[in-house]
Write a protein that holds these residues in place. Sequence first.
Motif, mmCIF file in Angstrom:
data_model
loop_
_atom_site.group_PDB
_atom_site.id
_atom_site.type_symbol
_atom_site.label_atom_id
_atom_site.label_comp_id
_atom_site.label_asym_id
_atom_site.label_seq_id
_atom_site.Cartn_x
_atom_site.Cartn_y
_atom_site.Cartn_z
ATOM 1 N N LEU A 1 0.948 -1.214 0.167
ATOM 2 C CA LEU A 1 -0.009 0.161 0.054
ATOM 3 C C LEU A 1 1.036 1.443 -0.011
ATOM 4 C CD1 LEU A 1 -2.835 -1.241 2.587
ATOM 5 C CD2 LEU A 1 -3.138 -0.659 0.202
ATOM 6 N N VAL A 2 1.943 1.256 0.658
ATOM 7 C CA VAL A 2 3.046 2.268 0.700
ATOM 8 C C VAL A 2 3.508 2.548 -0.574
ATOM 9 C CG1 VAL A 2 4.965 3.411 1.764
ATOM 10 C CG2 VAL A 2 3.399 2.378 3.106
ATOM 11 N N GLN A 3 3.707 1.553 -1.226
ATOM 12 C CA GLN A 3 4.456 1.644 -2.611
ATOM 13 C C GLN A 3 3.581 2.248 -3.562
ATOM 14 O OE1 GLN A 3 4.144 0.099 -5.739
ATOM 15 N NE2 GLN A 3 6.071 1.109 -6.278
ATOM 16 N N ARG A 4 2.214 1.645 -3.458
ATOM 17 C CA ARG A 4 1.266 1.908 -4.623
ATOM 18 C C ARG A 4 0.563 3.545 -4.387
ATOM 19 N NH1 ARG A 4 2.468 0.964 -8.119
ATOM 20 N NH2 ARG A 4 0.498 1.953 -9.301
ATOM 21 N N SER A 5 0.731 3.902 -3.047
ATOM 22 C CA SER A 5 0.055 5.474 -2.666
ATOM 23 C C SER A 5 1.244 6.376 -2.369
ATOM 24 C CB SER A 5 -0.695 5.190 -1.399
ATOM 25 O OG SER A 5 0.133 4.842 -0.266
ATOM 26 N N ARG A 6 2.492 5.918 -2.670
ATOM 27 C CA ARG A 6 3.769 6.857 -2.462
ATOM 28 C C ARG A 6 3.503 7.734 -1.235
ATOM 29 N NH1 ARG A 6 4.402 4.999 -6.505
ATOM 30 N NH2 ARG A 6 4.094 5.705 -8.789
ATOM 31 N N PHE A 7 2.976 6.914 -0.263
ATOM 32 C CA PHE A 7 3.005 7.784 1.239
ATOM 33 C C PHE A 7 4.364 7.643 1.773
ATOM 34 C CE2 PHE A 7 2.980 7.733 5.974
ATOM 35 C CZ PHE A 7 2.322 8.885 5.981
ATOM 36 N N VAL B 1 10.547 0.359 1.503
ATOM 37 C CA VAL B 1 9.770 0.294 0.176
ATOM 38 C C VAL B 1 10.581 0.760 -0.793
ATOM 39 C CG1 VAL B 1 7.634 1.469 -0.707
ATOM 40 C CG2 VAL B 1 7.679 0.693 1.662
#
Lengths: 163, 228
Positions: free
Chosen positions: B20-26, B101
């Motif tokens: 999720l962090v990779q896909r959302s770039r948070f 990430v």
Amino acid sequence: MELFKKTYDPVISLAIISVLNIFLFLTVGAWTVGGGETMMTGLIAEFFLGDELARIPFWDLVFKPDPGYWKIYISLGMLFGALVGALLSKEFYWRVPRHLSEWVMITIGGLLMGIGIRLAFVCNVSTFFGLTPQMNLGGYLSMTGIIAGAWVGSLIYKKVLEG
Amino acid sequence: MSVVGQCIAAFVFGSIVGFLVQRSRFCNTAALRDAMMFKTYRNTKALLVTMMILTVGFTTFMTFGDGYPLRFDVGINQVIGLFLFGIGMVLAGACTVSTWVKAGEGNVGAMWALLFTFIGMFIFSLVWSYTYWPPASAAMTGEPNLAGLQFGFANASTLQEKTGIPALFFGLLQTAVLYAVYRAILRKEQRIATQNQRVSQPRPGNEPALTGHEPALAGNKPALESES
């Protein structure tokens, strides 16, 4: 697939992570990263130094190297999950910093992060996603520190960029 | 829970977080740095929403004595440690999460940062073996220890014990404060947006403002963020 290509909304992604984090809090403890990294450091050091490592009191009194420490697997999981995400969206490729100044900043930054985590017992994840939501006094102390640090870091960073 | 079970639960949790962090770039670093340097708040807002959900979630369960809150004495070492960490994460352009990430995305700089985080920890272990400060967990009492610059242990559960008021009540107070900060950021974003509209209409004799939405430095993305 389209689902794996688009960028997700950070608020929704983080909300999902929050709910999972509450479940993790109920089973083992809230999301944290620094502890797992320290244990990895210990295990790597043990691999190279063997029994010599026990002569450094820290690795006996504070962190005894133990591969069964659950926090290690959060970090490995994040590496794995990010790899899967990057491969599915075809975003995986080798990226190498080009300028010497970047290498220097990353090196100093990495060292400061490692020293800071151990000095404080926590990293940014425990600060924002563990201690502060548990209303731990340490969370407020850590937030004061990290905001001041990020501010000083930004000043240094600007200086370097503007040369 | 068995040790293996703990490790599997942790790995599954980590994998979903990584994805999720990779896909959302948070990025937690960006949440603090962008708010200070660039006056953009994409990550800051996500961080605040997370903290609100977690505060309500954790304090609800803590009211009934459930869950595993972090337990250790806190003190000046948190302020100094996270101050160093804060400088480090901005210089490296990534925090503990985003180093993992970004390493998973093939970012060699992030792997380098991780390597030096490990080295930094090892250096600290050597220093600690001389100073024995901050005190090891085994030596902690939960009470203030002024010689060790430690204030002891306090969280929502101890507040509940001392006052008899449910931990959730304090949690809701904290959530309200976080929400106020969130609202302030939304208002600030609106102000910047209207300012930009005014700036974009050319006015003769006026220097173009540098404080707009797209800052002068935005082109030079931080070391590890060429892609995000």
